[in-house]
Scaffold this motif. Structure first.
Motif, PDB file in Angstrom:
ATOM      1  N   CYS A  22       3.461   4.624  -0.527  1.00 28.43           N
ATOM      2  CA  CYS A  22       3.916   4.330   0.835  1.00 28.43           C
ATOM      3  C   CYS A  22       3.160   5.216   1.826  1.00 28.43           C
ATOM      4  O   CYS A  22       3.043   6.423   1.623  1.00 28.43           O
ATOM      5  CB  CYS A  22       5.412   4.595   0.964  1.00 28.43           C
ATOM      6  SG  CYS A  22       6.400   3.574  -0.137  1.00 28.43           S
ATOM      7  N   HIS A  23       2.678   4.583   2.896  1.00 30.78           N
ATOM      8  CA  HIS A  23       1.858   5.307   3.874  1.00 30.78           C
ATOM      9  C   HIS A  23       2.309   5.024   5.297  1.00 30.78           C
ATOM     10  O   HIS A  23       2.906   3.985   5.567  1.00 30.78           O
ATOM     11  CB  HIS A  23       0.391   4.899   3.712  1.00 30.78           C
ATOM     12  CG  HIS A  23      -0.214   5.428   2.457  1.00 30.78           C
ATOM     13  ND1 HIS A  23      -0.877   6.624   2.402  1.00 30.78           N
ATOM     14  CD2 HIS A  23      -0.186   4.953   1.192  1.00 30.78           C
ATOM     15  CE1 HIS A  23      -1.268   6.851   1.158  1.00 30.78           C
ATOM     16  NE2 HIS A  23      -0.865   5.853   0.400  1.00 30.78           N
ATOM     17  N   VAL A  24       1.956   5.969   6.203  1.00 29.46           N
ATOM     18  CA  VAL A  24       2.226   5.752   7.625  1.00 29.46           C
ATOM     19  C   VAL A  24       1.208   4.740   8.177  1.00 29.46           C
ATOM     20  O   VAL A  24       0.184   4.481   7.556  1.00 29.46           O
ATOM     21  CB  VAL A  24       2.156   7.079   8.432  1.00 29.46           C
ATOM     22  CG1 VAL A  24       3.255   8.028   7.987  1.00 29.46           C
ATOM     23  CG2 VAL A  24       0.783   7.747   8.304  1.00 29.46           C
ATOM     24  N   CYS A  59       3.005  13.121   4.087  1.00 32.29           N
ATOM     25  CA  CYS A  59       2.235  13.961   3.152  1.00 32.29           C
ATOM     26  C   CYS A  59       1.224  13.117   2.385  1.00 32.29           C
ATOM     27  O   CYS A  59       0.085  13.534   2.173  1.00 32.29           O
ATOM     28  CB  CYS A  59       3.154  14.625   2.128  1.00 32.29           C
ATOM     29  SG  CYS A  59       4.212  15.865   2.814  1.00 32.29           S
ATOM     30  N   HIS A  60       1.647  11.940   1.965  1.00 31.72           N
ATOM     31  CA  HIS A  60       0.786  11.108   1.126  1.00 31.72           C
ATOM     32  C   HIS A  60      -0.462  10.648   1.893  1.00 31.72           C
ATOM     33  O   HIS A  60      -1.594  10.784   1.406  1.00 31.72           O
ATOM     34  CB  HIS A  60       1.576   9.904   0.586  1.00 31.72           C
ATOM     35  CG  HIS A  60       0.889   9.211  -0.544  1.00 31.72           C
ATOM     36  ND1 HIS A  60       1.490   8.276  -1.325  1.00 31.72           N
ATOM     37  CD2 HIS A  60      -0.375   9.309  -1.019  1.00 31.72           C
ATOM     38  CE1 HIS A  60       0.641   7.836  -2.235  1.00 31.72           C
ATOM     39  NE2 HIS A  60      -0.505   8.452  -2.065  1.00 31.72           N
ATOM     40  N   THR A  61      -0.255  10.144   3.108  1.00 27.68           N
ATOM     41  CA  THR A  61      -1.423   9.731   3.895  1.00 27.68           C
ATOM     42  C   THR A  61      -2.281  10.961   4.207  1.00 27.68           C
ATOM     43  O   THR A  61      -3.514  10.883   4.185  1.00 27.68           O
ATOM     44  CB  THR A  61      -0.980   9.020   5.190  1.00 27.68           C
ATOM     45  OG1 THR A  61      -0.027   8.006   4.854  1.00 27.68           O
ATOM     46  CG2 THR A  61      -2.170   8.364   5.885  1.00 27.68           C
ATOM     47  N   ALA A  78      -7.654   2.650  -3.819  1.00 33.38           N
ATOM     48  CA  ALA A  78      -6.681   1.857  -4.574  1.00 33.38           C
ATOM     49  C   ALA A  78      -5.438   2.717  -4.732  1.00 33.38           C
ATOM     50  O   ALA A  78      -5.526   3.858  -5.182  1.00 33.38           O
ATOM     51  CB  ALA A  78      -7.249   1.491  -5.933  1.00 33.38           C
ATOM     52  N   ASP A  79      -4.282   2.188  -4.334  1.00 35.93           N
ATOM     53  CA  ASP A  79      -3.104   3.048  -4.251  1.00 35.93           C
ATOM     54  C   ASP A  79      -1.829   2.212  -4.216  1.00 35.93           C
ATOM     55  O   ASP A  79      -1.779   1.173  -3.584  1.00 35.93           O
ATOM     56  CB  ASP A  79      -3.202   3.868  -2.955  1.00 35.93           C
ATOM     57  CG  ASP A  79      -2.198   4.999  -2.907  1.00 35.93           C
ATOM     58  OD1 ASP A  79      -2.609   6.139  -3.156  1.00 35.93           O
ATOM     59  OD2 ASP A  79      -1.016   4.742  -2.631  1.00 35.93           O
ATOM     60  N   GLY A  80      -0.801   2.679  -4.902  1.00 35.31           N
ATOM     61  CA  GLY A  80       0.464   1.945  -4.943  1.00 35.31           C
ATOM     62  C   GLY A  80       1.562   2.558  -4.099  1.00 35.31           C
ATOM     63  O   GLY A  80       2.709   2.144  -4.194  1.00 35.31           O
ATOM     64  N   ILE A 105      -2.774  13.498   2.311  1.00 33.76           N
ATOM     65  CA  ILE A 105      -3.592  13.778   1.123  1.00 33.76           C
ATOM     66  C   ILE A 105      -4.819  12.878   1.103  1.00 33.76           C
ATOM     67  O   ILE A 105      -5.917  13.317   0.748  1.00 33.76           O
ATOM     68  CB  ILE A 105      -2.743  13.608  -0.162  1.00 33.76           C
ATOM     69  CG1 ILE A 105      -1.919  14.876  -0.371  1.00 33.76           C
ATOM     70  CG2 ILE A 105      -3.634  13.341  -1.377  1.00 33.76           C
ATOM     71  CD1 ILE A 105      -1.262  14.989  -1.715  1.00 33.76           C
ATOM     72  N   HIS A 106      -4.647  11.629   1.511  1.00 37.95           N
ATOM     73  CA  HIS A 106      -5.808  10.734   1.536  1.00 37.95           C
ATOM     74  C   HIS A 106      -6.859  11.207   2.549  1.00 37.95           C
ATOM     75  O   HIS A 106      -8.057  11.116   2.289  1.00 37.95           O
ATOM     76  CB  HIS A 106      -5.371   9.303   1.859  1.00 37.95           C
ATOM     77  CG  HIS A 106      -4.761   8.603   0.680  1.00 37.95           C
ATOM     78  ND1 HIS A 106      -5.074   7.312   0.334  1.00 37.95           N
ATOM     79  CD2 HIS A 106      -3.870   9.031  -0.242  1.00 37.95           C
ATOM     80  CE1 HIS A 106      -4.382   6.967  -0.753  1.00 37.95           C
ATOM     81  NE2 HIS A 106      -3.642   7.993  -1.116  1.00 37.95           N
ATOM     82  N   VAL A 107      -6.402  11.714   3.688  1.00 36.49           N
ATOM     83  CA  VAL A 107      -7.346  12.230   4.683  1.00 36.49           C
ATOM     84  C   VAL A 107      -8.093  13.437   4.096  1.00 36.49           C
ATOM     85  O   VAL A 107      -9.326  13.521   4.127  1.00 36.49           O
ATOM     86  CB  VAL A 107      -6.626  12.642   5.987  1.00 36.49           C
ATOM     87  CG1 VAL A 107      -7.616  13.299   6.958  1.00 36.49           C
ATOM     88  CG2 VAL A 107      -5.966  11.431   6.639  1.00 36.49           C
TER      89      VAL A 107
HETATM   90 ZN    ZN Z   1      -2.303   7.934  -2.721  1.00 34.56          ZN
END
Ligand code: ZN
Length: 237
Positions: free
Chosen positions: A206-208, A100-102, A202-204, A104-106
């Motif tokens: 966890c991503h795929v 989900c987090h990655t 800039a991000d702290g 959101i970045h897309v």
């Molecule tokens: Zn993020």
């Protein structure tokens, strides 16, 4: 902050650690941890800590940052300073949140690159993902189009890289801070999550490792939330 192992390896599911302190019986600080603490609109990890001396297992029900340390709330008392523990992250939960987090970045990259729309907040939990969008009039068709475009980008299966930049160097590129929600501004080194050739932030979190892991992003609904704010709900499947 103590050694936050998830920063450099978001695929680390098990690790050994030592208990540094225990507050009120249930709030445990470790010398190193792969448990992601709740923050930036992303829910924390769950999992277990097993004491190596006697095999007693403690469930980790919450992790958060308190006074600069990651504190783990466990389900019962008993852990003591100096205990060696074997920790396991609830991987299904974490992996879902990573996808989900990655995702959101897309989506954020599409909103901003194609329509100059900014994401001003996000909430990620295992059953619900949402972003807040700075958009004057709610335009559902446009939002749906952006999901279509995001899925096209995902199909390109771009790699996602994590590296560090000095604050000074990072601040030369304001596009790195589009999604810097709740990002601490008092640190000298910034962690960059870079979807190669598409969008870096800039991000702290966890991503795929590659976009195909996200799957398909599906628009669920959108609602008005304040004058400029449109709240958009979605799932990844
Ligand atoms: Zn993020």
């Amino acid at each position: 902050m103590q050694n936050a192992l998830y920063m450099d390896d978001s695929y680390l599911k098990e690790f050994e650690a030592a208990v540094v302190s225990v507050k009120d019986g249930k709030f445990v600080v470790l010398d190193r941890t792969a448990f992601f603490p709740q923050g930036g609109g992303v829910e924390c990890d769950h999992g277990t800590m097993k004491r190596k001396s006697d095999g007693e297992e403690f469930k980790v029900v919450f992790a958060g940052k308190f006074e600069g340390s990651i504190s783990h709330e466990v389900d019962h008392e008993g852990l003591k300073e100096g205990d060696a523990v074997h920790c396991t992250v609830d991987w299904d939960r974490r992996y879902n949140l990573m996808r989900c987090h990655t995702g959101i970045h897309v989506l954020c990259g599409v909103f901003s690159q194609e329509h100059k729309l900014l994401v001003t907040g996000n909430q990620l939990s295992t059953d619900k993902c949402r972003v807040d969008l700075n958009m004057e009039q709610l335009d559902i068709e446009l939002v749906k189009k952006c999901f279509g475009k995001a899925n096209e980008i995902i199909l390109q299966d771009l790699p996602v890289e994590v590296y560090y930049k000095s604050r000074e160097e990072a601040e030369k590129d304001p596009s790195l801070f589009k999604l810097a929600i709740g990002f601490p501004h008092d640190i000298d080194t910034l962690r960059i999550v870079d979807i190669k050739g598409f969008d870096a932030q800039a991000d702290g979190g966890c991503h795929v490792k590659t976009l195909s892991e996200i799957g398909t992003m599906e628009f669920v609904r959108a609602e008005n939330k304040g004058k400029q704010n449109r709240r958009v709900y979605f799932t990844v499947n």
